[in-house]
Enzyme design. Structure first.
Site, short mmCIF file in Angstrom:
data_model
loop_
_atom_site.label_atom_id
_atom_site.label_comp_id
_atom_site.label_asym_id
_atom_site.label_seq_id
_atom_site.Cartn_x
_atom_site.Cartn_y
_atom_site.Cartn_z
N GLU A 1 -0.64 83.61 -26.64
CA GLU A 1 -2.10 83.55 -26.89
C GLU A 1 -2.75 84.86 -26.45
O GLU A 1 -2.30 85.51 -25.50
CB GLU A 1 -2.71 82.38 -26.12
N THR B 1 -3.91 84.46 -47.56
CA THR B 1 -2.63 83.88 -47.15
C THR B 1 -1.59 84.96 -47.42
O THR B 1 -1.86 85.94 -48.13
CB THR B 1 -2.28 82.62 -47.94
N TYR C 1 5.22 81.70 -26.21
CA TYR C 1 3.76 81.61 -26.26
C TYR C 1 3.17 83.01 -26.17
O TYR C 1 3.65 83.84 -25.39
CB TYR C 1 3.22 80.77 -25.10
N ARG D 1 4.90 81.73 -45.22
CA ARG D 1 3.71 80.88 -45.24
C ARG D 1 2.83 81.25 -44.04
O ARG D 1 3.28 81.16 -42.89
CB ARG D 1 4.18 79.43 -45.13
N ASP E 1 -12.13 86.07 -49.83
CA ASP E 1 -10.87 85.34 -49.63
C ASP E 1 -9.96 85.74 -50.80
O ASP E 1 -10.13 85.27 -51.93
CB ASP E 1 -11.17 83.85 -49.63
N LYS F 1 1.41 83.72 -51.20
CA LYS F 1 1.16 83.50 -52.64
C LYS F 1 1.67 84.74 -53.39
O LYS F 1 2.84 85.06 -53.31
CB LYS F 1 -0.32 83.20 -52.87
N1 DSN Z 1 -3.38 75.45 -51.96
C1 DSN Z 1 -3.80 76.71 -52.48
C2 DSN Z 1 -3.79 76.75 -53.94
O1 DSN Z 1 -2.94 76.10 -54.51
O2 DSN Z 1 -4.60 77.42 -54.55
C3 DSN Z 1 -5.12 77.10 -51.96
O3 DSN Z 1 -5.48 76.31 -50.89
#
Ligand code: DSN
Length: 481
Positions: A68, A272, A66, A281, A243, A275
């Protein structure tokens, strides 16, 4: 002499043996997942393949801790090693993106956006309210003042890109918590060009006066000019939040620079890490000094305990993204997306905006092939091609059936496929969609869900897709035996 086994193969074989001894079905599912990923032609624009080093960094004892709070200021003792990996991940992120501050705890993109929203609400609503009332912190407020502050939180406005123009559910839409928190208005694209209409956006911002303008998308195939977005935000007193989840890899790889790099222009940037950035992830927030203290309150403000094992993997993946080879990778993602666009267009497909400047294309399958997105997605999957359906601007089939198919190149580019292969991929997609007919319901009425595709065609294309990707082995260094 037996062939030499790579360290990665040894590591994964041993790991699977340990798991198999406890629950063999989990070990089998892990093995099957990599086998499936190796066979499939993956065109989901938001997916990629993380490196073995990144994947291995997630499976360890950090998972048991943990932590936090934030680096050096934890609610638990014994966090020195977590501090090390969190600091490393943040340092790599700052260096990679040229950011003043990086917060690497968010577990996902939604979490990163929530951290960002509450950082802005904290800095622009809570702090001035505390100053006005003379309270040091919220626990010092009277009940009446607390009620007033809670009302003020709920009365804020956000301007975000509309869903059918390629925006994201977390940018203020009602089914998501962001839409329940903010009074939201959307900006869209010019129907004639499909491009963001900055002047319409400016007019809307002047009238609506949002606290936050959100830029960024999950299905827009063109560049966004963040310099103009910041100008508009400044003009109306809004905070610019970007974003960049989809295109973070292109920013990291220096393909998106100048006006198209969000980091120097926005006060706060979320992403994120899995991607186009090709990490584990998870999520991340970058910001300027004005929001740093608020961002660092993300946990326990809106996040559960950080995942130190994932922060360790973020540090590894961000270190990889700082290597020169990542810039070459990012450029190849865009070259491949353009080649895919050309291959599709020359075969007669209609693309939203007519092409791409980034990592994705959006095929209008309704006007090109007389199919809904759902029918096209299913027919392509029958043929070993993994995509996802997506709404297009003013979509006549709505957000569930849709009229679009979104295809992205980060994953295939990681495998090493290049522009020549993209032309063949375009040919395979076109053959499947040309051979597919809309299905009917049980009563014989036209269906938006079912499709008809000759199994022989699906089978033949599926074999070709598997052969094509087999020429570019996924994780060639890993042989599970
Ligand atoms: N799930 C992602 C996408 O496929 O674009 C974004 O949330």
């Amino acid at each position: 002499m037996p062939a030499e086994i790579s360290p990665e193969s040894t590591a994964y074989r041993a790991a699977l043996d340990v798991i198999r001894a406890v629950e063999p079905r989990v070990a089998d599912a892990i093995g099957q997942e990599v086998a499936d990923q190796r066979e499939m032609l993956k065109l989901i624009a938001s997916e990629n393949y993380a490196s073995p080093a990144t994947l291995l960094a997630m499976g360890n004892w950090f998972s048991d801790k943990y932590a936090e709070g934030t680096i050096g200021r934890r609610f638990y003792a014994g966090c020195r090693n977590v501090d090390t990996v969190e600091s490393l991940a943040a340092e790599h992120a700052r260096e990679l993106f040229g950011a003043r501050h990086a917060y690497v705890q968010p577990h996902s993109g939604i979490d990163a956006n929530l951290v960002a929203f509450w950082a802005v609400l904290g800095a622009r609503v809570e702090v001035p309210f505390l100053e006005k009332t003379g309270a040091r912190q919220v626990n010092d407020l009277t009940d009446a003042d607390w009620a007033e502050l809670r009302q003020a939180f709920g009365n804020q406005r956000m301007l975000g890109m509309s869903l059918d123009a390629g925006g994201h559910l977390t940018h203020g839409f009602r089914p998501n918590i962001s839409g329940k928190m903010f009074d939201q208005r959307s900006y869209g694209t010019d129907p004639a060009t499909g491009l963001i209409d900055y002047e319409a956006l400016r007019a809307s911002a002047r009238e609506f006066k949002p606290l936050i303008i959100v830029a960024g998308y999950s299905a827009y195939p063109r560049l966004v000019n963040f310099r103009i977005m910041r100008e508009i935000a400044d003009e109306v007193g809004a905070t610019l939040m970007v974003d960049m989840a989809h295109f973070a890899g292109l920013v990291a790889g220096k393909v998106l620079t100048g006006d198209f790099d969000p980091v120097p222009h926005a006060q706060i940037v979320t992403t994120t890490t899995h991607k186009s950035l090709r990490g584990p992830r998870g999520g991340m927030v970058l910001c300027d000094d004005s929001l740093k203290d608020q961002v660092d309150r993300g946990c326990p403000m809106v996040l559960g305990g950080p995942l130190p094992h994932v922060m360790a993997a973020k540090a590894v993946a961000l270190a990889e993204a700082r290597r020169p080879a990542f810039q070459d990778y990012a450029q190849r993602i865009v070259d491949n997306a353009r080649a895919l666009a050309e291959g599709l267009t020359k075969r007669g497909a209609t693309l939203v905006t007519g092409g791409t400047d980034n990592h994705l294309n959006l095929i209008d399958v309704a006007s090109s092939y007389g199919l809904t997105g759902r029918q096209a997605e299913a027919a392509l999957l029958d043929s070993g091609i993994v995509t996802n359906r997506n709404a297009i601007p003013a979509d006549p089939n709505g957000a569930w059936y849709t009229s679009g198919i979104r295809i992205g190149t980060p994953a295939l580019t990681t495998r090493g496929l290049g522009t020549a292969e993209m032309d063949e991929v375009a040919g395979l997609i076109d053959r499947v969609l040309t051979a597919t007919e809309p299905g009917t319901t049980k009563s014989g009425a036209p269906s938006k869900a079912s499709h008809v595709l000759d199994a022989k065609v699906a089978d033949e294309i599926s074999h070709r897709a598997t052969d094509l990707v087999a020429g570019f082995p996924l994780y060639p260094e890993i042989d599970l035996g």
